[in-house]
Design a protein around this motif. Structure first.
Motif, PDB file in Angstrom:
ATOM      1  N   UNK A  87       1.026  -0.976   0.054  1.00 29.46           N
ATOM      2  CA  UNK A  87      -0.017  -0.032   0.036  1.00 29.46           C
ATOM      3  C   UNK A  87       0.946   1.274   0.005  1.00 29.46           C
ATOM      4  N   UNK A  88       0.467   2.193  -0.303  1.00 30.32           N
ATOM      5  CA  UNK A  88       1.087   3.606  -0.363  1.00 30.32           C
ATOM      6  C   UNK A  88       0.167   4.689   0.190  1.00 30.32           C
ATOM      7  N   UNK A  89       0.753   5.494   0.881  1.00 27.92           N
ATOM      8  CA  UNK A  89      -0.173   6.516   1.659  1.00 27.92           C
ATOM      9  C   UNK A  89       0.491   8.011   1.225  1.00 27.92           C
ATOM     10  N   UNK A  90      -0.355   8.712   0.855  1.00 25.30           N
ATOM     11  CA  UNK A  90       0.079  10.179   0.469  1.00 25.30           C
ATOM     12  C   UNK A  90      -1.019  11.121   1.389  1.00 25.30           C
ATOM     13  N   UNK A  91      -0.386  11.779   2.156  1.00 30.99           N
ATOM     14  CA  UNK A  91      -1.234  12.869   2.811  1.00 30.99           C
ATOM     15  C   UNK A  91      -1.112  14.302   2.585  1.00 30.99           C
ATOM     16  N   UNK A  92      -2.162  15.008   2.832  1.00 29.51           N
ATOM     17  CA  UNK A  92      -2.194  16.410   2.485  1.00 29.51           C
ATOM     18  C   UNK A  92      -3.612  16.914   2.065  1.00 29.51           C
ATOM     19  N   UNK A 107      -2.120   3.244  -7.677  1.00 30.45           N
ATOM     20  CA  UNK A 107      -1.804   2.119  -8.445  1.00 30.45           C
ATOM     21  C   UNK A 107      -1.162   0.987  -7.381  1.00 30.45           C
ATOM     22  N   UNK A 108      -0.513   1.393  -6.357  1.00 32.00           N
ATOM     23  CA  UNK A 108       0.136   0.332  -5.668  1.00 32.00           C
ATOM     24  C   UNK A 108      -0.930  -0.201  -4.537  1.00 32.00           C
ATOM     25  N   UNK A 109      -1.930   0.584  -4.032  1.00 35.77           N
ATOM     26  CA  UNK A 109      -2.849   0.002  -3.179  1.00 35.77           C
ATOM     27  C   UNK A 109      -3.976  -0.892  -3.681  1.00 35.77           C
ATOM     28  N   UNK A 110      -4.525  -0.399  -4.933  1.00 35.78           N
ATOM     29  CA  UNK A 110      -5.666  -0.985  -5.615  1.00 35.78           C
ATOM     30  C   UNK A 110      -5.118  -1.660  -6.794  1.00 35.78           C
TER      31      UNK A 110
END
Length: 230
Positions: A87-92, A107-110
């Protein structure tokens, strides 16, 4: 405790928490295990400890996932257990977050999960046997501020798991989604506050899923720490 009715396993998105604990549990059960990561060199201590096979993969790249399955098949046979942990998290703030980073996170997570499930299903369907487990999160149930990209990916992952379960379960493939509703602690360290999930105990939940009789297969379980503010 009943034996696991599968002969080998592939973990995609391997790291030092849930995946490491799962690797230990699966290897203790006698299964060959391949663990895939963008940086497989970091997994050297786990490989030395367990005898697992570390392989490279960027889960956002469909061609790399395809190559990974081919390599795993050559090394330990077609995987009968596939666990998707990437998974990959982007916060903002939504108004400011970088759209390209959001695309990669999804793309990574789903999308990576879809490609993994597709390649797993192609190999499992001819035998009518297999298990596909996907690691979800609180964000797949409710979206939080400044975390839209993670919620989008995890909501999509849950939808994929539900759809795949309804399609593949009647064909002998156990598909399950694990909602990890909380922070995962550190392997080997107790949490006196009881506010984090033990990786080892969490891995045991995955193992219990793998041992379920097909008459009572769960498509989703939710796990959370003992003490939590709901």
């Amino acid at each position: 405790m009943s034996a696991i009715p599968y002969s080998n396993a592939l973990i995609i998105g391997a790291g030092f928490g849930i995946s490491a604990a799962l690797t230990r549990h699966l290897r203790s059960a006698g299964l060959p295990v391949a663990i895939a990561s963008r940086r497989p060199d970091r997994l050297a201590p786990l490989v030395t400890e367990t005898g697992a096979i570390a392989l490279p993969v960027d889960a956002s790249d469909s061609s790399q996932i395809e190559r990974l399955f081919v390599e795993v098949e050559a090394r330990i046979g077609a995987p009968e257990i596939v666990i998707y942990n990437a998974s990959s998290m982007v916060r903002g703030p939504i108004a400011d977050v970088d759209p390209m980073q959001v695309e990669r996170a999804i793309a990574v997570t789903a999308l990576g999960a879809f490609h993994a499930v597709q390649h797993a299903a192609k190999r499992m369907l001819p035998f009518g046997k297999g298990a596909i487990l996907m690691t979800g999160a609180t964000a797949g149930i409710k979206g939080f501020p400044r975390s839209a990209a993670f919620a989008m990916g995890k909501f999509a992952l849950r939808g994929l798991a539900q759809s795949a379960s309804r399609e593949l379960t009647p064909q002998g493939i156990h598909v399950a989604h694990i909602v990890v509703d909380g922070t995962v602690g550190t392997n080997g360290k107790s949490d006196p506050s009881d506010r984090t999930l033990s990786p080892d105990a969490l891995a045991q939940c995955y193992m219990d899923l793998l041992r379920q009789h097909r008459s009572t297969w769960s498509w989703e379980i939710e796990v959370r720490p003992w003490l939590e503010n709901f």
